[in-house]
Design a protein around this motif. Structure first.
Motif, mmCIF file in Angstrom:
data_model
loop_
_atom_site.group_PDB
_atom_site.id
_atom_site.type_symbol
_atom_site.label_atom_id
_atom_site.label_comp_id
_atom_site.label_asym_id
_atom_site.label_seq_id
_atom_site.Cartn_x
_atom_site.Cartn_y
_atom_site.Cartn_z
ATOM 1 N N GLN A 7 -10.644 22.199 35.529
ATOM 2 C CA GLN A 7 -10.024 23.183 36.416
ATOM 3 C C GLN A 7 -11.085 24.064 37.068
ATOM 4 N N LEU A 8 -12.104 24.449 36.302
ATOM 5 C CA LEU A 8 -13.191 25.251 36.867
ATOM 6 C C LEU A 8 -14.017 24.459 37.866
ATOM 7 N N LEU A 9 -14.182 23.163 37.624
ATOM 8 C CA LEU A 9 -14.957 22.328 38.552
ATOM 9 C C LEU A 9 -14.265 22.204 39.906
ATOM 10 N N GLU A 10 -12.948 22.374 39.942
ATOM 11 C CA GLU A 10 -12.222 22.281 41.210
ATOM 12 C C GLU A 10 -12.663 23.360 42.196
ATOM 13 N N SER A 11 -13.092 24.508 41.683
ATOM 14 C CA SER A 11 -13.457 25.606 42.582
ATOM 15 C C SER A 11 -14.931 26.000 42.485
ATOM 16 N N ASN A 12 -15.742 25.203 41.797
ATOM 17 C CA ASN A 12 -17.172 25.481 41.651
ATOM 18 C C ASN A 12 -17.958 24.196 41.890
ATOM 19 N N ASP A 13 -19.015 24.308 42.681
ATOM 20 C CA ASP A 13 -19.866 23.152 42.955
ATOM 21 C C ASP A 13 -21.004 23.124 41.946
ATOM 22 N N ILE A 14 -20.938 22.193 41.014
ATOM 23 C CA ILE A 14 -21.988 22.002 40.030
ATOM 24 C C ILE A 14 -22.683 20.691 40.379
ATOM 25 N N MET A 15 -23.956 20.794 40.688
ATOM 26 C CA MET A 15 -24.727 19.627 41.057
ATOM 27 C C MET A 15 -25.452 19.099 39.827
ATOM 28 N N CYS A 16 -25.536 17.771 39.732
ATOM 29 C CA CYS A 16 -26.245 17.157 38.614
ATOM 30 C C CYS A 16 -27.156 16.059 39.163
ATOM 31 N N ARG A 17 -28.274 15.878 38.477
ATOM 32 C CA ARG A 17 -29.255 14.892 38.925
ATOM 33 C C ARG A 17 -29.353 13.768 37.910
ATOM 34 N N ILE A 18 -29.284 12.542 38.417
ATOM 35 C CA ILE A 18 -29.548 11.345 37.626
ATOM 36 C C ILE A 18 -30.630 10.592 38.386
ATOM 37 N N GLY A 19 -31.772 10.430 37.742
ATOM 38 C CA GLY A 19 -32.922 9.848 38.444
ATOM 39 C C GLY A 19 -33.362 10.794 39.534
ATOM 40 N N SER A 20 -33.490 10.302 40.746
ATOM 41 C CA SER A 20 -33.900 11.156 41.864
ATOM 42 C C SER A 20 -32.725 11.566 42.745
ATOM 43 N N GLU A 21 -31.521 11.178 42.365
ATOM 44 C CA GLU A 21 -30.326 11.457 43.166
ATOM 45 C C GLU A 21 -29.543 12.645 42.616
ATOM 46 N N TRP A 22 -29.065 13.501 43.523
ATOM 47 C CA TRP A 22 -28.207 14.628 43.164
ATOM 48 C C TRP A 22 -26.766 14.290 43.505
ATOM 49 N N TYR A 23 -25.856 14.698 42.637
ATOM 50 C CA TYR A 23 -24.426 14.452 42.801
ATOM 51 C C TYR A 23 -23.661 15.737 42.512
ATOM 52 N N LYS A 24 -22.486 15.849 43.102
ATOM 53 C CA LYS A 24 -21.580 16.948 42.774
ATOM 54 C C LYS A 24 -20.714 16.489 41.607
ATOM 55 N N LEU A 25 -20.710 17.258 40.543
ATOM 56 C CA LEU A 25 -19.894 16.936 39.381
ATOM 57 C C LEU A 25 -18.439 17.229 39.723
ATOM 58 N N GLU A 26 -17.589 16.215 39.649
ATOM 59 C CA GLU A 26 -16.185 16.350 40.035
ATOM 60 C C GLU A 26 -15.250 16.491 38.835
ATOM 61 N N GLU A 27 -15.542 15.730 37.781
ATOM 62 C CA GLU A 27 -14.615 15.703 36.645
ATOM 63 C C GLU A 27 -15.349 15.260 35.388
ATOM 64 N N ILE A 28 -14.915 15.798 34.259
ATOM 65 C CA ILE A 28 -15.456 15.419 32.962
ATOM 66 C C ILE A 28 -14.342 14.768 32.153
ATOM 67 N N GLY A 29 -14.667 13.682 31.467
ATOM 68 C CA GLY A 29 -13.717 13.019 30.584
ATOM 69 C C GLY A 29 -13.349 11.661 31.113
ATOM 70 N N PRO A 30 -12.863 10.805 30.311
ATOM 71 C CA PRO A 30 -12.461 10.986 28.914
ATOM 72 C C PRO A 30 -13.644 10.806 27.950
ATOM 73 N N VAL A 31 -13.360 11.101 26.685
ATOM 74 C CA VAL A 31 -14.339 10.877 25.617
ATOM 75 C C VAL A 31 -14.020 9.521 24.996
ATOM 76 N N TYR A 32 -15.046 8.680 24.883
ATOM 77 C CA TYR A 32 -14.862 7.360 24.296
ATOM 78 C C TYR A 32 -14.993 7.410 22.785
ATOM 79 N N GLU A 33 -14.635 6.330 22.131
ATOM 80 C CA GLU A 33 -14.668 6.253 20.667
ATOM 81 C C GLU A 33 -16.052 6.534 20.101
ATOM 82 N N ASP A 34 -17.094 6.170 20.829
ATOM 83 C CA ASP A 34 -18.464 6.413 20.348
ATOM 84 C C ASP A 34 -18.972 7.798 20.753
ATOM 85 N N ASN A 35 -18.034 8.693 21.123
ATOM 86 C CA ASN A 35 -18.310 10.079 21.517
ATOM 87 C C ASN A 35 -19.070 10.210 22.817
ATOM 88 N N GLU A 36 -19.136 9.153 23.613
ATOM 89 C CA GLU A 36 -19.722 9.249 24.948
ATOM 90 C C GLU A 36 -18.701 9.903 25.872
#
Length: 87
Positions: A7-36
């Motif tokens: 819900q907070l991500l809907e109104s806040n732009d949180i950027m995340c970097r993987i490698g050399s690319e930046w992305y806007k974080l849109e949603e978190i979840g689900p959690v898998y059985e191995d806790n990933e």
């Protein structure tokens, strides 16, 4: 807790970097059985992609003026960060 973070991500732009690319974080979840934890993010062109939270190398939680976003100052984010250590 994940639902409230999303819900907070809907109104806040949180950027995340993987490698050399930046992305806007849109949603978190689900959690898998191995806790990933899966995340959904978008690139500069708005193309949606998925990854694991553990793939993220860096977060930028500041707005265009260099000020912390509302998400970072929220108690919920602090609780989330205490569990996974992202900020």
């Amino acid at each position: 807790m994940i639902e409230k973070i999303n819900q907070l991500l809907e109104s806040n732009d949180i950027m995340c970097r993987i490698g050399s690319e930046w992305y806007k974080l849109e949603e978190i979840g689900p959690v898998y059985e191995d806790n990933e934890l899966e995340i959904t993010m978008t690139d500069d062109d708005g193309v949606e992609t998925g990854a694991l939270l553990s793939d993220i190398e860096e977060f930028d939680t500041h707005d265009v003026f260099g000020e912390p976003t509302n998400l970072v100052s929220s108690p919920l984010f602090e609780q989330f960060n205490n569990h996974i250590g992202i900020a």
